[in-house]
Write a protein that holds these residues in place. Structure first.
Motif, PDB file in Angstrom:
ATOM      1  N   ILE B  22       7.996  10.061   9.819  1.00  0.00           N
ATOM      2  CA  ILE B  22       8.779  11.296   9.745  1.00  0.00           C
ATOM      3  C   ILE B  22       8.648  11.926   8.353  1.00  0.00           C
ATOM      4  O   ILE B  22       8.435  13.130   8.208  1.00  0.00           O
ATOM      5  CB  ILE B  22      10.261  11.006  10.080  1.00  0.00           C
ATOM      6  N   GLU B  25       5.305  13.491   7.816  1.00  0.00           N
ATOM      7  CA  GLU B  25       5.168  14.681   8.638  1.00  0.00           C
ATOM      8  C   GLU B  25       5.826  15.881   7.948  1.00  0.00           C
ATOM      9  O   GLU B  25       5.265  16.974   7.910  1.00  0.00           O
ATOM     10  CB  GLU B  25       5.817  14.395  10.006  1.00  0.00           C
ATOM     11  N   ALA B  27       6.444  16.182   4.723  1.00  0.00           N
ATOM     12  CA  ALA B  27       5.691  16.510   3.516  1.00  0.00           C
ATOM     13  C   ALA B  27       4.471  17.351   3.862  1.00  0.00           C
ATOM     14  O   ALA B  27       4.103  18.260   3.114  1.00  0.00           O
ATOM     15  CB  ALA B  27       5.272  15.223   2.802  1.00  0.00           C
ATOM     16  N   ALA B  28       3.858  17.070   5.009  1.00  0.00           N
ATOM     17  CA  ALA B  28       2.646  17.792   5.390  1.00  0.00           C
ATOM     18  C   ALA B  28       2.951  19.184   5.927  1.00  0.00           C
ATOM     19  O   ALA B  28       2.153  20.100   5.765  1.00  0.00           O
ATOM     20  CB  ALA B  28       1.873  16.981   6.427  1.00  0.00           C
ATOM     21  N   GLU B  29       4.084  19.354   6.565  1.00  0.00           N
ATOM     22  CA  GLU B  29       4.344  20.606   7.271  1.00  0.00           C
ATOM     23  C   GLU B  29       5.253  21.586   6.525  1.00  0.00           C
ATOM     24  O   GLU B  29       5.375  22.730   6.931  1.00  0.00           O
ATOM     25  CB  GLU B  29       4.935  20.316   8.657  1.00  0.00           C
ATOM     26  N   ARG B 167      15.578  22.014  19.806  1.00  0.00           N
ATOM     27  CA  ARG B 167      14.235  21.856  20.351  1.00  0.00           C
ATOM     28  C   ARG B 167      14.090  20.468  20.974  1.00  0.00           C
ATOM     29  O   ARG B 167      14.518  19.491  20.369  1.00  0.00           O
ATOM     30  CB  ARG B 167      13.208  21.983  19.236  1.00  0.00           C
ATOM     31  N   GLU B 169      12.534  17.004  21.578  1.00  0.00           N
ATOM     32  CA  GLU B 169      11.751  16.182  20.667  1.00  0.00           C
ATOM     33  C   GLU B 169      11.086  15.071  21.466  1.00  0.00           C
ATOM     34  O   GLU B 169      11.776  14.216  22.010  1.00  0.00           O
ATOM     35  CB  GLU B 169      12.670  15.584  19.603  1.00  0.00           C
ATOM     36  N   LEU B 173       5.971  13.549  18.118  1.00  0.00           N
ATOM     37  CA  LEU B 173       5.414  14.861  17.802  1.00  0.00           C
ATOM     38  C   LEU B 173       6.549  15.793  17.388  1.00  0.00           C
ATOM     39  O   LEU B 173       7.334  16.216  18.220  1.00  0.00           O
ATOM     40  CB  LEU B 173       4.694  15.421  19.022  1.00  0.00           C
ATOM     41  N   TYR B 174       6.649  16.069  16.104  1.00  0.00           N
ATOM     42  CA  TYR B 174       7.739  16.900  15.623  1.00  0.00           C
ATOM     43  C   TYR B 174       7.270  18.334  15.419  1.00  0.00           C
ATOM     44  O   TYR B 174       6.304  18.573  14.717  1.00  0.00           O
ATOM     45  CB  TYR B 174       8.308  16.304  14.331  1.00  0.00           C
ATOM     46  N   ASN B 175       7.967  19.237  16.053  1.00  0.00           N
ATOM     47  CA  ASN B 175       7.664  20.650  15.922  1.00  0.00           C
ATOM     48  C   ASN B 175       8.311  21.170  14.642  1.00  0.00           C
ATOM     49  O   ASN B 175       9.518  21.294  14.558  1.00  0.00           O
ATOM     50  CB  ASN B 175       8.195  21.396  17.146  1.00  0.00           C
ATOM     51  N   ALA B 176       7.481  21.461  13.652  1.00  0.00           N
ATOM     52  CA  ALA B 176       8.003  21.851  12.343  1.00  0.00           C
ATOM     53  C   ALA B 176       7.890  23.348  12.101  1.00  0.00           C
ATOM     54  O   ALA B 176       8.140  23.819  10.991  1.00  0.00           O
ATOM     55  CB  ALA B 176       7.241  21.088  11.262  1.00  0.00           C
ATOM     56  N   ARG B 177       7.531  24.107  13.123  1.00  0.00           N
ATOM     57  CA  ARG B 177       7.342  25.543  12.890  1.00  0.00           C
ATOM     58  C   ARG B 177       8.672  26.203  12.546  1.00  0.00           C
ATOM     59  O   ARG B 177       9.679  25.973  13.203  1.00  0.00           O
ATOM     60  CB  ARG B 177       6.767  26.192  14.163  1.00  0.00           C
ATOM     61  N   HIS B 178       8.643  27.018  11.531  1.00  0.00           N
ATOM     62  CA  HIS B 178       9.881  27.651  11.093  1.00  0.00           C
ATOM     63  C   HIS B 178       9.584  29.028  10.533  1.00  0.00           C
ATOM     64  O   HIS B 178       8.471  29.308  10.103  1.00  0.00           O
ATOM     65  CB  HIS B 178      10.564  26.793  10.036  1.00  0.00           C
ATOM     66  N   LYS B 179      10.609  29.850  10.555  1.00  0.00           N
ATOM     67  CA  LYS B 179      10.463  31.199  10.011  1.00  0.00           C
ATOM     68  C   LYS B 179      10.986  31.217   8.584  1.00  0.00           C
ATOM     69  O   LYS B 179      11.772  30.358   8.206  1.00  0.00           O
ATOM     70  CB  LYS B 179      11.291  32.168  10.868  1.00  0.00           C
ATOM     71  N   GLU B 182      14.614  30.091   7.355  1.00  0.00           N
ATOM     72  CA  GLU B 182      15.133  28.958   8.121  1.00  0.00           C
ATOM     73  C   GLU B 182      14.846  27.674   7.358  1.00  0.00           C
ATOM     74  O   GLU B 182      13.814  27.552   6.714  1.00  0.00           O
ATOM     75  CB  GLU B 182      14.403  28.844   9.462  1.00  0.00           C
TER      76      GLU B 182
END
Ligand SMILES: Nc1nc2c(ncn2[C@@H]2O[C@H](COP(=O)(O)OP(=O)(O)O)[C@@H](O)[C@H]2O)c(=O)[nH]1
Lengths: 433, 305
Positions: B22, B25, B27-29, B167, B169, B173-179, B182
């Motif tokens: 986690i 993930e 740190a990468a995203e 979302r 889960e 696979l964690y969905n890290a998309r953010h605006k 946010e």
């Protein structure tokens, strides 16, 4: 196991070395799921007095006659008010042998998405059946999802046996009915347990009311079910998640690839090949914090150094030269749709597969599965919320994938809506691309 | 935790692996994560996991501490020592400053709790530093409202959590998309229980503040709880009788609202046995949770952890 024994054993070092079992509970509303979980938590002493008091008070103020064990697990206020469970909740309990994580999934028709979510990480599923009603539509649906998500172990809990006089014939009939329809699914290990969650029969202790039942109690079964063989230790797969690269003189030459072993065993000295570059090298060292390891296996999170400086980055895959995942932009998959806005062929989405993110277009919806009849609807044009279908996708870059049946971690992906960023679907990759 | 006989992992090794996954993930995203460091045992364990995820490199994020001004001095001292040993960056957001700047408001009354004032202080620090992901040490076993919270928990511009709109889960696979604007809270210890945390601390021989071990302390009995007192702000209140007792803390929060338990547990082994036999939940020792059954849920929606 008696609760006194549980308490005693916890203080020993055995606790340091327990297994972890993730399970999922499914059942229709009122089958007794919350009561069963409350009973497991309560009888395994995972409920503290202050939590029990709060449940007692809440039961009293609702006018319940006795402590409603279901209240121990009802999470959010809205749910308490409506008296239903509406989202996946996670519960924890432990015995000296194992720690358990329960994904508590609501059973309504409209919540396939919750069950799939809970099922994605589960080793075992509990399916509740109300002994008075027997196998119903929901049971079929739950069993289907269990087999789709390839949960290796299934326990059918025939609950409320007290309301059918603990009658063996009722249980036998349900068992036969279940076995008959479950034959169509690929379910490897099924057990049946007659119980009363309310009274505690066959939950933690064997029931005196059902001498005809020779099997173990639910807890005993959960403690002993063999889970070590569930993992794939053959196909070495290491999706690279993060590059560990210290910017210091001391570690000037250190460069390791961080990630979670998806399947197989990786050992120091093994020859590995990286995708997409196709370049190969050897494993120089494996690190977990300051500890160096000889081997890594699923689901360990480690950092791997290679002998050669081949260019590897996030999203790349390390595997063995003779056994690599398929690299392809064309993907055949079963999709579970999780959003109100339907999936439509021709639309572009973002997909996340291992540490890889790509854009993908839904090329074709081959069929939808009618979850009531479990038959194929060939002329489907879209997938709505909680619907499941077979889809062909094309991604903008190759994914390094295996069939889901071979490896969960490299055979699964999520679908993200590009406008809202919401996770709208789950994909399970099929053979024969 | 180097042994891997028969390719088996213990539950602690599995939980550790999940948490490392986690953290990497995130740190990468995310461009600007931070680790919420409270000085309590859960955040200390998170730091240990970050070492496992990122060493020998530096953490790809700073530590962030919201200092309520009501902390135990021992906790602050421990924090500073740990940060120095780690060689990582620490950012401190003071509730005191936020109140002065008018960003936060002190609760009314003679004995204000700073739980509420923490929220705007934190959000202000998030905004100023443009953090978009915050690691928190919360666990799902702590409280019913948390049992449904995702590991990646999205917050809107006001830091609010919407339990109805989470979302899904799946797998790992964690969905890290953010605006923009946010931010998310990430809980790497979601699947740990209090017992797991203590066992891990014992296994990894992790240093924790002495507050967790049995010691002699001046306390008073307030609303049925043993509350710590000192010579500063947190002296005894009218009519309270100060006693010296052998106590320890199961959780380290603000001095104004963290109750002590009478305990002779002076080693980690003692603590583990005590936790195993405990009949009251850890949060039971936090007075602020008792106000209403749904107290936690309300505060979470507002942007508390
Ligand atoms: N007689 C009897 N009632 C039960 C049993 N298990 C659950 N119930 C009752 O069935 C109702 C629904 O139970 P609950 O646990 O809330 O069901 P859920 O909707 O599946 O979580 C409650 O009134 C329970 O007390 C059982 O084994 N026997």
């Amino acid at each position: 196991m008696s609760t006194a024994a549980i308490e005693q054993d916890f203080s020993s070092d055995a606790y340091l070395n327990m297994d972890l079992l993730r399970l999922l509970t499914c059942g229709s509303v009122d089958d007794g799921k919350s009561t069963l979980i409350g009973r497991l938590l309560y009888d395994s002493k995972s409920i503290f007095e202050d939590q029990l008091e709060a449940a007692e008070q809440a039961s009293l103020s609702r006018g319940d006659e006795r402590v409603n064990l279901a209240l121990l697990t009802d999470g959010l206020r809205a749910e308490r008010e409506q008296g239903i469970t509406i989202d996946v909740a996670y519960r924890y309990f432990a015995t000296p042998k194992r720690k358990f994580i329960i994904a508590d999934c609501p059973g309504h028709v409209q919540y396939t998405r919750n069950m799939v979510t809970g099922a994605s990480t589960a080793n075992l599923a509990l399916i509740l059946i109300d002994a008075r009603h027997g196998v119903i539509e929901q049971t079929r649906r739950h069993s289907f999802i269990t087999s789709l998500l390839r949960i290796p172990h299934l326990v059918v809990c025939v609950n409320k046996m007290d309301l059918v006089d603990y009658d063996e014939a009722v249980y036998d009939k349900i068992r036969a009915d279940f076995e008959e329809f479950a034959a169509r699914f690929e379910i490897t290990d099924v057990s049946f347990i007659p119980m009363s969650a309310l009274n505690g029969d066959n939950v933690v202790n064997r029931s005196e009311h059902m001498p005809w039942y020779q099997g173990s109690s639910l807890l005993n079964h959960l403690e002993n079910v063999h889970i070590a063989g569930d993992r794939n230790l053959i196909d070495a797969r290491f999706p690279v998640q993060w590059v560990v690269r210290p910017q210091s003189d001391e570690h000037h030459d250190f460069r390791a690839y961080g990630g979670t072993v998806a399947s197989g065993v990786l050992s120091v000295g093994d020859e590995v090949v990286a995708q997409p570059s196709g370049l190969s090298s050897k494993i120089k060292s494996i690190h977990l914090g300051e500890t160096e390891l000889e081997k890594a296996h699923p689901p360990m999170s480690v950092a791997i150094q290679l002998e050669h400086d081949i260019d590897v980055s996030r999203g790349d895959m390390l595997s063995r030269p003779g056994n690599q995942p398929t690299a392809s932009q064309d993907i055949e998959a079963m999709i579970v749709w999780m959003h109100d806005e339907p999936m439509v062929a021709g639309k572009k989405y973002t997909i996340k597969h291992t540490a890889n993110t790509a854009r993908a277009m839904i090329k074709d919806l081959k069929y939808r599965i009618d979850i009531e009849s479990l038959s194929r609807v060939e002329d489907a044009t879209q997938l709505g919320l909680n619907e499941i279908g077979r889809v062909s996708l094309r991604s903008t870059k190759p994914l390094f994938a295996d069939p889901y049946r071979q490896c969960r971690a490299t055979g699964s992906f999520i679908i993200i809506d590009e406008a809202s960023n919401i996770t709208v679907g789950a994909g399970l990759i099929l053979d024969g691309r | 935790m180097a042994d891997v006989p028969h390719y088996r992992l213990s539950h602690l090794q599995m939980l550790e692996a999940e948490a490392i996954h986690i953290m990497r993930e995130v740190a990468a995203e995310f461009e600007r994560p931070a680790l919420m460091f409270s000085g309590g045992k859960d955040s200390i364990v998170m730091v240990r996991l970050a070492e496992k995820a990122f060493r020998p490199a530096k953490f790809p994020f700073p530590l962030l501490h919201v200092d309520t001004g009501h902390n135990f001095p021992e906790a602050i001292e421990f924090r500073d020592q740990l940060v120095e040993k780690l060689g990582e960056r620490l950012i401190v957001a003071h509730v005191e400053d936020a109140i002065k700047e008018g960003i936060a408001v002190e609760d009314p009354g003679k004995y204000p709790s700073r739980n509420r004032a923490q929220i705007p202080t934190l959000l202000n620090a998030v905004e100023k530093n443009r953090f978009n992901a915050l690691f928190g040490g919360a666990r799902r076993d702590e409280e019913k409202a948390r049992a449904k919270e995702r590991i990646f928990s999205f917050r809107d511009d006001f830091g609010q959590w919407d339990p109805k709109n989470q979302r899904p889960e799946l797998w790992n696979l964690y969905n890290a998309r953010h605006k923009p604007g946010e931010h998310i809270r990430v809980f790497p210890l979601s699947n740990w229980t209090e017992m797991d945390v203590w066992q891990y601390i014992a296994l990894e021989k992790i240093d924790i503040p002495n507050l967790y071990y049995s010691h002699t302390r001046r306390v008073v009995t307030r609303m049925g709880e043993l509350m710590p007192v000192d010579d500063t702000t947190f002296g005894p209140r009218d009519g309270e009788e100060v006693k010296e007792m052998v106590v320890r803390f199961r959780t380290v929060g603000d001095m104004s609202c963290t109750a002590a338990t009478q305990s002779p547990a002076s080693t980690l082994e003692d603590i583990v046995s005590e936790v195993a036999a405990a009949r009251a939940s850890e949060r039971g020792a936090r007075m602020d949770d008792k106000t209403a059954e749904a107290a936690m849920e309300d505060r979470k929606k507002e942007g508390y952890f």
